[in-house]
Write a protein that holds these residues in place. Structure first.
Motif, PDB file in Angstrom:
ATOM      1  N   GLU A  83       1.163  -0.970   0.149  1.00 41.50           N
ATOM      2  CA  GLU A  83      -0.115  -0.007   0.195  1.00 41.50           C
ATOM      3  C   GLU A  83       0.994   1.534  -0.265  1.00 41.50           C
ATOM      4  O   GLU A  83       0.898   2.199  -0.914  1.00 41.50           O
ATOM      5  N   HIS A  84       2.192   1.405   0.634  1.00 38.52           N
ATOM      6  CA  HIS A  84       2.684   2.324   0.947  1.00 38.52           C
ATOM      7  C   HIS A  84       3.220   2.437  -0.353  1.00 38.52           C
ATOM      8  O   HIS A  84       3.439   3.836  -0.904  1.00 38.52           O
ATOM      9  N   ILE A 101      -7.282  -2.380   2.682  1.00 40.30           N
ATOM     10  CA  ILE A 101      -5.979  -3.605   2.095  1.00 40.30           C
ATOM     11  C   ILE A 101      -6.186  -4.432   3.084  1.00 40.30           C
ATOM     12  O   ILE A 101      -6.231  -4.904   4.229  1.00 40.30           O
ATOM     13  N   GLU A 102      -6.321  -6.370   2.521  1.00 39.01           N
ATOM     14  CA  GLU A 102      -6.827  -7.195   3.071  1.00 39.01           C
ATOM     15  C   GLU A 102      -5.617  -8.709   2.349  1.00 39.01           C
ATOM     16  O   GLU A 102      -4.661  -7.737   1.272  1.00 39.01           O
ATOM     17  N   ARG A 103      -5.571  -9.474   3.396  1.00 32.77           N
ATOM     18  CA  ARG A 103      -4.610 -10.136   2.710  1.00 32.77           C
ATOM     19  C   ARG A 103      -5.122 -11.780   1.229  1.00 32.77           C
ATOM     20  O   ARG A 103      -3.834 -12.036   0.760  1.00 32.77           O
ATOM     21  N   ASN A 123       1.141   3.930  -3.290  1.00 30.19           N
ATOM     22  CA  ASN A 123       0.958   5.342  -2.935  1.00 30.19           C
ATOM     23  C   ASN A 123       1.639   5.972  -3.676  1.00 30.19           C
ATOM     24  O   ASN A 123       1.677   7.072  -4.535  1.00 30.19           O
ATOM     25  N   GLN A 124       3.225   5.492  -2.979  1.00 26.66           N
ATOM     26  CA  GLN A 124       4.063   6.599  -3.853  1.00 26.66           C
ATOM     27  C   GLN A 124       4.357   6.508  -5.617  1.00 26.66           C
ATOM     28  O   GLN A 124       4.652   7.822  -5.858  1.00 26.66           O
ATOM     29  N   THR A 125       4.118   5.165  -5.482  1.00 21.00           N
ATOM     30  CA  THR A 125       4.126   5.015  -7.571  1.00 21.00           C
ATOM     31  C   THR A 125       3.081   5.415  -8.453  1.00 21.00           C
ATOM     32  O   THR A 125       3.597   6.524  -8.644  1.00 21.00           O
ATOM     33  N   MET A 126       1.918   6.262  -7.580  1.00 22.63           N
ATOM     34  CA  MET A 126       0.333   6.498  -8.420  1.00 22.63           C
ATOM     35  C   MET A 126       1.227   8.450  -8.040  1.00 22.63           C
ATOM     36  O   MET A 126       0.846   9.072  -8.751  1.00 22.63           O
ATOM     37  N   ILE A 127       2.033   8.702  -7.188  1.00 26.92           N
ATOM     38  CA  ILE A 127       2.476  10.011  -6.241  1.00 26.92           C
ATOM     39  C   ILE A 127       3.273  10.410  -7.519  1.00 26.92           C
ATOM     40  O   ILE A 127       3.129  11.426  -8.360  1.00 26.92           O
TER      41      ILE A 127
END
Length: 156
Positions: free
Chosen positions: A22-23, A43-45, A26-30
């Motif tokens: 998830e982290h 966010i799930e397994r 987030n940064q990839t999209m930014i």
């Protein structure tokens, strides 16, 4: 300070590989789209979804670039580390806008190599290679809301 020190109450039990992904997402999209961090995340397994506000609907080529960049970052085996700072000594670019009003004065920052840093009290893997493989399951674009939802899973 120890990682076991409780700064704020936390009622989630994250799946560390997906939460760390998830982290990265987030940064990839930014970086790819110039947007902010996700406006909604689940966010799930088994599968996860994140929603971003964008100025355009990503093309299939851009969607493939998201998936390629995520896997590149995972394969790069970036270290995941933690740092404790006070609210008034945050590094440039780190904001507190997502923290609850009653957040403690001491904040835990999560760093993924030199790629991403943000406040977080969740559980993470020690390095990105432990995430496994990132698989984009699908996307949805809402033209009216200008939102782009990414559904994904991590496979170990």
């Amino acid at each position: 300070m120890s990682d076991d020190y409780i700064l704020n109450e936390h009622n989630k039990e994250e799946f560390p590989p997906a939460h760390t992904a998830e982290h990265l997402l987030n940064q990839t999209m930014i970086r790819l789209f110039g947007c902010g961090r996700s406006i909604n995340a689940h966010i799930e397994r088994k599968k996860s979804k994140m929603t971003f506000l964008l100025d355009h609907k990503p093309s299939r080529q851009e969607e493939r670039e998201i998936e390629r960049e995520m896997q590149r970052l995972i394969d790069e085996d970036l270290p995941v580390s933690f740092e404790f700072v006070t609210q008034d000594s945050l590094p440039d670019g780190v904001t507190l806008d997502r923290l609850p009003d009653d957040a403690s004065e001491t904040i835990r920052l999560v760093r993924i190599g030199d790629y991403d840093v943000c406040p977080c009290i969740g559980r993470h893997v020690r390095s990105t290679a432990q995430i496994g493989r990132f698989e984009m399951l699908g996307t949805n674009w809402d033209e009216q809301e200008r939102t782009f939802r990414v559904r994904f899973k991590v496979v170990q």
